[in-house]
Structure formats: C-alpha cells, structure tokens
Design a protein around this motif. Structure first.
Motif, mmCIF file in Angstrom:
data_model
loop_
_atom_site.group_PDB
_atom_site.id
_atom_site.type_symbol
_atom_site.label_atom_id
_atom_site.label_comp_id
_atom_site.label_asym_id
_atom_site.label_seq_id
_atom_site.Cartn_x
_atom_site.Cartn_y
_atom_site.Cartn_z
ATOM 1 N N VAL A 238 -16.895 12.100 -58.823
ATOM 2 C CA VAL A 238 -16.504 13.502 -58.639
ATOM 3 C C VAL A 238 -16.916 13.939 -57.241
ATOM 4 C CG1 VAL A 238 -16.757 15.841 -59.534
ATOM 5 C CG2 VAL A 238 -16.841 13.898 -61.110
ATOM 6 N N ASP A 239 -18.129 13.585 -56.898
ATOM 7 C CA ASP A 239 -18.708 13.988 -55.619
ATOM 8 C C ASP A 239 -17.853 13.536 -54.434
ATOM 9 O OD1 ASP A 239 -21.292 15.323 -54.962
ATOM 10 O OD2 ASP A 239 -21.393 13.639 -53.565
ATOM 11 N N GLN B 160 -14.841 13.231 -54.177
ATOM 12 C CA GLN B 160 -13.556 13.917 -54.079
ATOM 13 C C GLN B 160 -13.607 15.167 -53.202
ATOM 14 O OE1 GLN B 160 -11.095 12.028 -54.950
ATOM 15 N NE2 GLN B 160 -10.284 13.124 -56.720
ATOM 16 N N VAL B 161 -14.811 15.659 -52.917
ATOM 17 C CA VAL B 161 -14.954 16.869 -52.108
ATOM 18 C C VAL B 161 -15.620 16.495 -50.795
ATOM 19 C CG1 VAL B 161 -15.893 19.203 -52.011
ATOM 20 C CG2 VAL B 161 -15.224 18.230 -54.212
ATOM 21 N N GLY C 1 -12.700 26.570 -53.384
ATOM 22 C CA GLY C 1 -12.198 26.923 -54.708
ATOM 23 C C GLY C 1 -10.948 26.140 -55.077
ATOM 24 N N LEU D 132 -11.837 22.504 -55.726
ATOM 25 C CA LEU D 132 -12.497 22.325 -57.022
ATOM 26 C C LEU D 132 -11.501 22.418 -58.174
ATOM 27 C CD1 LEU D 132 -15.866 24.276 -56.569
ATOM 28 C CD2 LEU D 132 -15.454 21.815 -56.470
ATOM 29 N N ILE E 77 -9.091 19.066 -58.265
ATOM 30 C CA ILE E 77 -9.647 17.774 -58.699
ATOM 31 C C ILE E 77 -9.998 17.752 -60.184
ATOM 32 C CG2 ILE E 77 -10.522 17.231 -56.387
ATOM 33 C CD1 ILE E 77 -13.343 17.902 -57.476
ATOM 34 N N TYR F 236 -13.024 15.760 -63.302
ATOM 35 C CA TYR F 236 -13.947 16.256 -64.328
ATOM 36 C C TYR F 236 -13.621 15.610 -65.669
ATOM 37 C CZ TYR F 236 -14.116 19.913 -60.749
ATOM 38 O OH TYR F 236 -14.196 20.589 -59.571
ATOM 39 N N GLU G 230 -8.268 9.563 -59.441
ATOM 40 C CA GLU G 230 -7.654 9.797 -58.141
ATOM 41 C C GLU G 230 -6.156 9.518 -58.123
ATOM 42 O OE1 GLU G 230 -9.778 7.695 -55.127
ATOM 43 O OE2 GLU G 230 -11.605 8.855 -55.400
#
Lengths: 202, 202, 202, 202
Positions: free
Chosen positions: D25-26, D28-29, D37, D40, D43, D47, D101
């Motif tokens: 997850v990490d 991806q940002v 926003g 988040l 993606i 989650y 992804e």
C-alpha cells in the motif's frame, strides 16, 4: 487454540508493525542528499510521528496483554476478530507516514483523516475483540475479577468516539487533529507514569 | 504481565531491528549498477556499519536478558519504560545508514551526531528501565543476588556518558567518533570472549 | 540465559531473514511495467534465488534447533557467537538479490563470490558456535548422546570447505558456482526426504 | 524438534508476511504526490488486496494451529515440508501487490494468474504437510480424535482445486477470478462467524 500461541502471533505483528515505522523516517532522506544536517532538522515531523505511533502501538500491545490475562480459552470467532484487530495494527505505519510527510502541505487534512480512521477502526476492532470474549464471561478465566473486567469495558468503550472526535476536527484544523492524536498517546504514557505502579499489571 | 510475554515482544523488536539493517546495505546497490565488483568494494562502510550495529543490538539483547533474569514481575510503568527503550532500539537502523552513507562525505558530522544521540537515548532508557525495576528491589526476584544487581547498576550507569563523550568528539573529528562507536561494540565482544565463560550468564 | 529465550531471538532472525527475501523479488517489478507477463517470465532467476535462499535458511534453522536440542545452558561467549551466526544469516538476502539480478550479466562472478563468501562465513560461524558448545561437553546436556554430538561435528565440519570450493569455481564459471549452491540446498532437501523419518528429529 | 519451536518459527513467518503487506500500500503513494486525497481514493484496490491477503494469511495461521494441535512430534521430513509451506506463505505479498496494481490495467490476467498459482502452491503444501503427518497417524498425538483428523482431511483436500478453478477463470475474466479469491477469504470469515463458537478451537 491455547492463548499462548495466539499471543506469540499477536506479539509478532505488534513488534513488526512498530519496528517497520522506522522505514518511514528512512525514506525521508534520499541517498544523494546535499546538506544532511538541514535535511535531518527539516524532517522533524517524521521523528514525532515515529514516536507517537510507536508509543501508541506499544500501549495497544500492553492493553492487548491485559485483555489476554483475563482470558483462558479461544474459539474461531475470537481468532478471526483478533486477525481483524491485527489487520488494523499492521496498517498503522502507512497513515503515520502520510501525516509525517503532509502535515505541513495541502494534503494535511487527508493525511489526518487517514490516520484518524485507521485508529478508529482499530479501536472498534479492539472493542469487538474484548466484548466478544467478555460478554456473558464467554472466554474469561473462571477466576477473572468482575471489577477488572468492568474496568476494561469502561476504558475501551470511549476509544472509537475519542478518535472519531479527533478525526472530525481535521475538517476545521488538521493540525489540531494531529495534536489531539499526540495528546491521546501522551495521556496514556502520563497516566501510566502516575497510576502505573498502584494498579498492578496482571 | 508475566515477564515471558514482555520478553517475546522485546525479542521480536530486537530481532527485527537487527535484521532490517541489511536493507541499508541493499539500498546501496542499485539494480542498474554497471560494475558490480567496484560497487561492492566501494560500499565497505555499509558492511562495517551493518556489523557494528548488529553486534550492538545483539549485545543490548543479551543485556536486556540479564536484566529480565533478575526480575519476576512487571507493572505498567515498567512496561511503558520498556516500550521507550524498544523505540530507541528500533530507531538504530536509520542513523546506521546515515553513518554508512555519509562518513566519507561532508555529512559525516551530522551522521555521527545522529548515531551518537540515538545510542545515548538508548543507554538512558536502558538505565531508566533498570533503575526503575531495581530501586528498592521494586520488581526484583526475591532471590535476586544483591551483588549481581549492584554489578549491573555499575556497568549500565556509565553508558550514556561514554556515548556522550564519543558523540561530542564528532565536532572535532567525525571519523574518530565513529571509530569510538566501533570500539565500544568491539570492547563488549572482546570482554565476553575473555571473561564470558567465567561469569556464568544467568 | 535459558536456551528458551535464545531460541526465541534466533527464531525471530531466521524467520525475518527468510521472509524479507520476497522484497528482492518485489523490487524486480516496477510499478509502471508495460508487459507484466513478459516481466514475470523474465525474472525467473529471482524466483529460483528466493526458493534456494529460503530453503537454505530453513535448513539452517532446522540445524540450529538440532544443536540447541543438545544444549541445556549458555554463557556469554556462546551468546556472542550466536549473535555472530545470526549476523551472517540476516545478511543472506543481500547476496541472494545480487545473484538473482546479475547471474545473466557481467556482474555474475562478483555476485557469486558475494553469495559464496556469505555462505562460507555463515558455515564458519555455525562451526564456531557448535564446537564452542560441544568441546569438552562444555554446554551439552548431561544426557546428550555422544554419538549424536559426534555425528553433528562430522556433518558441520565440511560445510565451510564445500562452500569455499563452490565459491572458487566462480572464477572459472559463475553459473556452475550458482548451480552448485542450488545443489547444496537441494541435497539437504532430498537427504531429508530419504532419511528424514528414519533419523528422529530430536 | 518439539512442536513448540516449530510453532515459534512458523508464527514468525506468518506474522511477518502479513505485516509486510502494508509496504505494498505504502509504495503506491509517492512522496511528491500532488493531490493526496485523490490518490488515496484511487488506490482502493490496494486496501482491498491488503485486507484479503491479511485475512487469508490469518486464516491459514489459524488452520496451521489446528493442524499442530493434533500433532505431538516432528521429524526432518515434516520440518522440510513446513519450510516449503512457509516459503509459499512468505511469497504472498508479491502477487498481492501485482493484483492491486494491475487489476484495472492490461496486466490483470497475469496478476490474477500469479496470485492464483501462489495460492494453489500454498494449498498443495498445506495438504502435503497435513497428510504426511496424519497418514497412518505418523506424527499425531496418541489421543488425537479420529473424527477431527478426518474432518481436517476433508476440508483441506478441495483447497488446491478451488484455487485452480478460480485461477483458470482468469483466462475468461481476470476480474471474476479476483472476486472469487475475495469470496474464498470472505467465506472462511463468515463460516467462522456462524459456526465458530459451536466448534471449539482446539
């Protein structure tokens, strides 16, 4: 399952989630940084976020132990609820990084919301785990103290609401919201420092 | 809490912090490196930093066990102090990487300071943990040997001052400072090699 | 220290080192990859390297348990030797990645050398740990079987030499060297599959 | 080896594999994201993939415990089989990231295949582990309930086939395939929620 093996697995997730937090600090300093001192000073929110989340996970681990000390057996539902709780704990490093990196930018509100909702979900799962075990003394030890169990119920129930309140404040002021998250962690540390030796840790 | 579960969690953090150190070495070699042999030779400070920090965390783990062997109960304050100690342990991979990457550049002083202050904070938390437990024999086993307890107090107290001295030297010479950090780790290994079988490990 | 806590820490390092190996595979696929299927097929050495190193660490963990089953006490020297052994184990993910990424390029020799020397260092530390404990039955259980102890000595002693031989071959042919590393891992799996139920695992 | 140490190592791998999922997850940002926003929200498959894989690993951990509760001794073959099972468990974070992804891109089929084959391999290793231990009651506790053992055999045997079916569907529709992977995880959670307190967890 014996509670022992559940605790080994849970302790593992708590310990890894806490230790992985350092990767967030680490990612803030690129290898080809020019002025290391300035960079190390500029990323102070990362240190703060690291400390707040590490202490929060540490307190949660202490609370989880307090719950487990009242329990002497498990069933599949309780195990699945615990997996859900650990899913939230292991998620904490991600919003921690978001807050550390964005609290001074225009992503502050979104970062605070992500952190707050994670904490809320975690507090809700904590309550589900505890109330499933304690309702009708389902999984409690036969010698579990009724006063201790009631005390735990009273102290865990407000958790989700406190985090909800702190989260909603981010719509007005993300900074205030984050300060409240820090205050919640600090509260538990200070509470332990003052009352911690009077209350015996079971 | 039983000391057993505290030890499981602490062992987890020690083990993960030590094992994560390899990621620092790993990040030094990019995938599209042209001359692998030259790169592997050039990054020797990373191997050294890996070894020094791994051994330091290993020695701290041994010391933590020695402390825990004298203790037979915990309270919330002790747990919170332990969380604070583990927070410092889990932080070690970050300054380790800074030293490895910057010791030959103009960020050497800042890197040495970051490493030194982390070690100092860790040594201070180690003392807080130990003296909270041993003061007035608060959490000690009833059969804890007074001589062993006094010996531990004597060997832990100088820790923060030794690291402070080694850290301050970085203002004059960062390289000397880092050599001292290595010497401290080496001292413990040699001390164990010479005296290690005479003193029984409790 | 009781052997129990030593095993908790060691198991932690073994488990983390093995599990971190997946990060090497992960790093081979960038997020903006165009043809995922082709990429997943192209990186087959990463899967192989993952499997070989995971199985090697798993076998080492089994062997470490066999050693610990013969031991009933520890001293500081033994603990420090174990920290040295774990330092080598935790290093394994790094050369594993080097081999996976460079075996088809001109860094093949350097990668094979890095892998081989790591394995050699690990085998040497394994011998140091075992012979320190077993020499004169220093740390052995009073009921430790002399035949089992001699058997362990005979099976661990050749380890460093086997890895040295496989490593030196990389000067002639890195690919052969890597095939030998795989053969060593495979040998232990097959040996266990054939003889594994006859020999009881203590 | 005592089953206790096997469980410590296995619990470690389960806990680390589950906790490492957050790194997907990490990643991806990126740090320099412009509109946090929106990112988040965009993606969300990450989650979902995090939750599905965490719950799947959690359920596998519960099942592994159920198996171990029927066993009271180990041999080398069983240990090697367990290492093979853990090799598959530790691999899960990689295909999880691929699915998160690529499910909305043209790599969807390849990602679903990677996830499905990993799960199939894992289910096969689970069966090998269990049937090696239970065949002729080789490693079972003398008081292991024949009905429980037969029940486990019946519930583990279809696993590889169910995952094979869900995987093959990805040739027609990768999205359906992924929905089935989620349904399998959800099925176990719901099954536990309904029947979980009736069946005692051994």
């Amino acid at each position: 399952m014996s509670t022992a093996r559940l605790e080994t697995f849970a302790d593992g997730v708590f310990a890894i989630a806490a230790t992985l937090l350092i990767l967030n600090v680490d990612a803030q300093v690129s290898e080809d940084v020019h002025d290391l001192g300035t960079t190390l000073a500029r990323i102070w929110p990362s240190y703060l976020a690291y400390a707040v989340s590490f202490v929060t996970i540490g307190i949660l681990w202490i609370n989880h132990h307090t719950v487990m000390s009242q329990i002497d057996r498990t069933d599949r539902r309780f195990l699945v609820a615990t997996v859900g709780l650990l899913l939230c704990i292991a998620f904490v490093p991600f919003p921690t990084r978001l807050v550390a990196e964005h609290i001074r930018g225009n992503g502050a509100r979104d970062a605070a919301l992500a952190y707050g909702f994670t904490m809320m979900a975690m507090a809700i799962m904590f309550n589900i785990t505890w109330f499933y075990a304690s309702r009708g003394r389902r999984l409690l030890r036969s010698d579990a103290d009724r006063a201790v169990a009631t005390g735990l119920s009273h102290s865990y129930l407000p958790g989700p609401w406190i985090y909800l309140a702190a989260t909603l404040i981010s719509f007005v002021s993300p900074a205030t919201s984050v300060v409240l998250f820090m205050a919640i962690a600090l509260f538990y540390v200070i509470e332990s420092a003052i009352f911690g030796s009077a209350k015996s840790a079971a």
